[in-house]
Design an enzyme around this catalytic site. Sequence first.
Site, mmCIF file in Angstrom:
data_model
loop_
_atom_site.group_PDB
_atom_site.id
_atom_site.type_symbol
_atom_site.label_atom_id
_atom_site.label_comp_id
_atom_site.label_asym_id
_atom_site.label_seq_id
_atom_site.Cartn_x
_atom_site.Cartn_y
_atom_site.Cartn_z
ATOM 1 N N SER A 91 0.858 -1.196 0.000
ATOM 2 C CA SER A 91 0.000 0.000 0.000
ATOM 3 C C SER A 91 0.888 1.238 0.000
ATOM 4 C CB SER A 91 -0.881 0.023 1.238
ATOM 5 O OG SER A 91 -1.464 1.303 1.420
ATOM 6 N N CYS A 267 -4.099 6.955 -3.888
ATOM 7 C CA CYS A 267 -3.814 5.512 -3.828
ATOM 8 C C CYS A 267 -2.518 5.178 -4.576
ATOM 9 C CB CYS A 267 -4.961 4.690 -4.373
ATOM 10 S SG CYS A 267 -4.740 2.918 -4.138
#
Length: 350
Positions: A91, A267
């Site tokens: 992530s 993101c």
Amino acid sequence: MRLSRMITAVEAHAEGEPGRVITGGLPHMPGNSVFEKMQWMQENLDEVRLLMLREPRGNPGLCCNALVPPCDPSADAGFIIMEQTEYPPMSGSNTICVVTVLLETGILPMVEPVTELTLEAPAGLIRVRAECSDGKVTRVEFRNVPAFAVHLDAPVEVAGLGTVTVDVAWGGMFFVLAEAEKLGVSLDAGNGAEIVRVSEAIRHATAEQLPVSHPDNPAITGPTITNLWGAPVGEGTHGRGAITLSTGPFDPARPQDASGILDRSPCGTGTCAKMAVLHARGLLGVGENYVNAGPLGTTFTGRIVETTTVGPYPAIVPTLSGQGWIHGTANWTLDPTDPFPSGYTVGDMW
Ligand SMILES: O=C([O-])C1=[NH+]CCC1
């Protein structure tokens, strides 16, 4: 006060996406890699993920990271990433939160103007370059794991939407990507409920019709997350995206009940997956930047630094950069008489 758990954490966000970092209170986790430690945690300590992410200590938009000793001798720290329905292998926003916390709290030494370090994520080694000034991490750039496209322009039959053309790509998580304009979906943050409903329907259908797994680690499957993308809107940006993370099961018979949340950042893994698709289409080359905007207008900057292959797939090696901020510290506790030892959710916002 009697406690059955006390977890120390530093609260951080990266370009708006919250990423709590657990700095203490967890037991040793066995494993010969951080991926194996993650698997052990998933099987033996999942109540901690639920405790951290659910009410009253969490919320649908929260991610959480557990600092763990690395297994690879070249890594300075390891981290396990926890989200509402999965343990993602990688992530971007959480990497930036972890680096910011490691350096700004002194767990790892900060070197100004640039600190270089290596993290071991479940997905693998992540080389990091952190710009630092006056004790503050002002920018985190990391070399992500290779990103690649598995499907381009693939048709998927989606309940309530008909045939949707999607891409499926890996950027540290497996994403299904679709163009918002072709779906008639506005990417404005105020349209979040429709973005989630459409994204969850597409993700569920794609996971059924085009299931994928990582060539180097078949235990990593997907797609598990959706990127609705669109044309750039901000000065100096190359694109925008709304990433939906699931927060509960999806019933194709009741798509209006879809439960999900938007990534508040652009993101990082989603940006890398988009870059892999652009490169596969010949639209982004080595050395080129891709500045991607998220729902808050904040940006991550991606860059293709080289090409490689992953299994049968041509792949890119991307870097991703952005900034994180610490916004609190906490000792999260659990009283043994608490009626909700794994937290709770209520349908009004989950
Ligand atoms: O930045 C990232 O890659 C992500 N943020 C939340 C889900 C994945």
